[in-house]
Design a protein around this motif. Sequence first.
Motif, PDB file in Angstrom:
ATOM      1  N   GLY A 122       0.780  -1.228   0.000  1.00 35.45           N
ATOM      2  CA  GLY A 122       0.000   0.000   0.000  1.00 35.45           C
ATOM      3  C   GLY A 122       0.811   1.276   0.000  1.00 35.45           C
ATOM      4  N   VAL A 123       2.124   1.199   0.267  1.00 42.34           N
ATOM      5  CA  VAL A 123       2.967   2.395   0.245  1.00 42.34           C
ATOM      6  C   VAL A 123       3.159   2.820  -1.210  1.00 42.34           C
ATOM      7  N   ALA A 124       2.976   4.114  -1.473  1.00 50.26           N
ATOM      8  CA  ALA A 124       3.201   4.653  -2.808  1.00 50.26           C
ATOM      9  C   ALA A 124       4.068   5.902  -2.666  1.00 50.26           C
ATOM     10  N   ILE A 125       5.313   5.796  -3.145  1.00 48.39           N
ATOM     11  CA  ILE A 125       6.240   6.923  -3.144  1.00 48.39           C
ATOM     12  C   ILE A 125       6.916   6.960  -4.508  1.00 48.39           C
ATOM     13  N   PRO A 126       7.427   8.134  -4.908  1.00 43.99           N
ATOM     14  CA  PRO A 126       8.098   8.212  -6.210  1.00 43.99           C
ATOM     15  C   PRO A 126       9.271   7.236  -6.309  1.00 43.99           C
ATOM     16  N   LYS A 127       9.506   6.777  -7.524  1.00 37.43           N
ATOM     17  CA  LYS A 127      10.542   5.774  -7.784  1.00 37.43           C
ATOM     18  C   LYS A 127      11.919   6.214  -7.300  1.00 37.43           C
ATOM     19  N   HIS A 128      12.266   7.495  -7.494  1.00 41.72           N
ATOM     20  CA  HIS A 128      13.604   7.952  -7.074  1.00 41.72           C
ATOM     21  C   HIS A 128      13.770   7.881  -5.557  1.00 41.72           C
ATOM     22  N   LEU A 129      12.684   8.045  -4.809  1.00 40.96           N
ATOM     23  CA  LEU A 129      12.769   7.911  -3.351  1.00 40.96           C
ATOM     24  C   LEU A 129      12.858   6.440  -2.949  1.00 40.96           C
ATOM     25  N   LEU A 130      12.120   5.589  -3.649  1.00 37.35           N
ATOM     26  CA  LEU A 130      12.183   4.158  -3.363  1.00 37.35           C
ATOM     27  C   LEU A 130      13.582   3.612  -3.643  1.00 37.35           C
ATOM     28  N   GLU A 131      14.230   4.111  -4.701  1.00 38.74           N
ATOM     29  CA  GLU A 131      15.596   3.682  -5.002  1.00 38.74           C
ATOM     30  C   GLU A 131      16.573   4.156  -3.927  1.00 38.74           C
ATOM     31  N   ARG A 132      16.341   5.346  -3.417  1.00 35.89           N
ATOM     32  CA  ARG A 132      17.232   5.903  -2.398  1.00 35.89           C
ATOM     33  C   ARG A 132      16.991   5.290  -1.022  1.00 35.89           C
ATOM     34  N   ASP A 186      -4.714   4.982   6.448  1.00 36.34           N
ATOM     35  CA  ASP A 186      -3.530   5.517   5.795  1.00 36.34           C
ATOM     36  C   ASP A 186      -3.572   7.040   5.746  1.00 36.34           C
ATOM     37  N   PHE A 187      -2.472   7.614   5.264  1.00 37.51           N
ATOM     38  CA  PHE A 187      -2.425   9.056   5.044  1.00 37.51           C
ATOM     39  C   PHE A 187      -1.645   9.347   3.769  1.00 37.51           C
ATOM     40  N   THR A 188      -1.928  10.515   3.204  1.00 36.78           N
ATOM     41  CA  THR A 188      -1.233  11.007   2.026  1.00 36.78           C
ATOM     42  C   THR A 188      -0.749  12.410   2.356  1.00 36.78           C
ATOM     43  N   VAL A 189       0.473  12.734   1.944  1.00 32.89           N
ATOM     44  CA  VAL A 189       1.025  14.054   2.223  1.00 32.89           C
ATOM     45  C   VAL A 189       1.950  14.473   1.087  1.00 32.89           C
ATOM     46  N   GLY A 190       1.979  15.765   0.812  1.00 35.39           N
ATOM     47  CA  GLY A 190       2.917  16.317  -0.147  1.00 35.39           C
ATOM     48  C   GLY A 190       4.117  16.877   0.581  1.00 35.39           C
ATOM     49  N   LEU A 191       5.307  16.514   0.120  1.00 37.74           N
ATOM     50  CA  LEU A 191       6.566  16.988   0.698  1.00 37.74           C
ATOM     51  C   LEU A 191       7.516  17.340  -0.430  1.00 37.74           C
ATOM     52  N   SER A 192       8.539  18.094  -0.107  1.00 35.84           N
ATOM     53  CA  SER A 192       9.552  18.470  -1.080  1.00 35.84           C
ATOM     54  C   SER A 192      10.877  17.830  -0.695  1.00 35.84           C
ATOM     55  N   PHE A 193      11.550  17.229  -1.676  1.00 37.95           N
ATOM     56  CA  PHE A 193      12.847  16.590  -1.468  1.00 37.95           C
ATOM     57  C   PHE A 193      13.840  17.248  -2.409  1.00 37.95           C
ATOM     58  N   GLY A 194      14.759  18.053  -1.866  1.00 35.61           N
ATOM     59  CA  GLY A 194      15.719  18.773  -2.707  1.00 35.61           C
ATOM     60  C   GLY A 194      15.032  19.724  -3.660  1.00 35.61           C
ATOM     61  N   GLY A 195      13.931  20.308  -3.230  1.00 34.94           N
ATOM     62  CA  GLY A 195      13.185  21.246  -4.062  1.00 34.94           C
ATOM     63  C   GLY A 195      12.215  20.580  -5.028  1.00 34.94           C
ATOM     64  N   THR A 217       4.387  13.353  -3.711  1.00 38.33           N
ATOM     65  CA  THR A 217       3.239  12.919  -2.917  1.00 38.33           C
ATOM     66  C   THR A 217       3.534  11.520  -2.411  1.00 38.33           C
ATOM     67  N   LEU A 218       3.343  11.317  -1.105  1.00 35.38           N
ATOM     68  CA  LEU A 218       3.583  10.023  -0.485  1.00 35.38           C
ATOM     69  C   LEU A 218       2.270   9.503   0.090  1.00 35.38           C
ATOM     70  N   HIS A 219       2.018   8.229  -0.127  1.00 30.20           N
ATOM     71  CA  HIS A 219       0.835   7.563   0.424  1.00 30.20           C
ATOM     72  C   HIS A 219       1.343   6.443   1.326  1.00 30.20           C
ATOM     73  N   VAL A 220       0.970   6.517   2.631  1.00 31.32           N
ATOM     74  CA  VAL A 220       1.530   5.590   3.605  1.00 31.32           C
ATOM     75  C   VAL A 220       0.422   4.968   4.454  1.00 31.32           C
ATOM     76  N   PRO A 221       0.237   3.659   4.381  1.00 31.10           N
ATOM     77  CA  PRO A 221      -0.682   2.993   5.311  1.00 31.10           C
ATOM     78  C   PRO A 221      -0.111   3.038   6.726  1.00 31.10           C
ATOM     79  N   PHE A 222      -0.958   3.181   7.719  1.00 28.25           N
ATOM     80  CA  PHE A 222      -0.476   3.197   9.096  1.00 28.25           C
ATOM     81  C   PHE A 222       0.212   1.886   9.460  1.00 28.25           C
ATOM     82  N   ALA A 223      -0.162   0.797   8.817  1.00 32.15           N
ATOM     83  CA  ALA A 223       0.478  -0.496   9.081  1.00 32.15           C
ATOM     84  C   ALA A 223       1.947  -0.497   8.673  1.00 32.15           C
ATOM     85  N   ALA A 224       2.364   0.432   7.786  1.00 32.04           N
ATOM     86  CA  ALA A 224       3.755   0.513   7.348  1.00 32.04           C
ATOM     87  C   ALA A 224       4.608   1.357   8.287  1.00 32.04           C
TER      88      ALA A 224
END
Length: 165
Positions: free
Chosen positions: A54-64, A86-95, A99-106
């Motif tokens: 259920g976790v959904a984060i951009p590929k470049h973050l998953l690789e890192r 779950d929750f969804t939030v927008g954050l900035s990484f290096g500008g 958008t990250l989607h995170v189940p509370f179980a994670a």
Amino acid sequence: MSDETPPESLIPYDEIVQDALRAVVGRVLGEVEQTGGLPGDHHFYITFKTRAPGVAIPKHLLERFPDEMTIVIQHRFWDLKVEDDDFTVGLSFGGVPATLHVPFAAVTQFHDPAVEFALTFHANADEAPSGDHEVAENDAPEPTAEPAAKDDGSNVVSVDFTRKK
């Protein structure tokens, strides 16, 4: 004293307690969503398993961060949406916005350094949390120069579900 091990429980107490404590995280984030911001100096470090279902984060973050990452919910976040599971939030990484989607179980850790409140969750009763992950370094303001409060652990809750053998 007897050397007998206690019988296996037919009631999943560890799962029930973890669900209840994860509901604390959901309630806190839900209040931030409703009010549109964080009260006072509160801010959150949330660590989660990046490959959990259920976790959904951009590929470049998953690789890192192939196992775990820690995000900071403080000044630079947007579109916080909290649901029951779950929750969804927008954050900035290096500008770069993400958008990250995170189940509370994670979620494996939740920390509010403003009041030294922390919860630690174990993904599996036989698996202790890994301390070997990098902080995600999402864009955040510089820390203030105020002296840190003494950490006596009085507000830290750690739940360890490993069995004594």
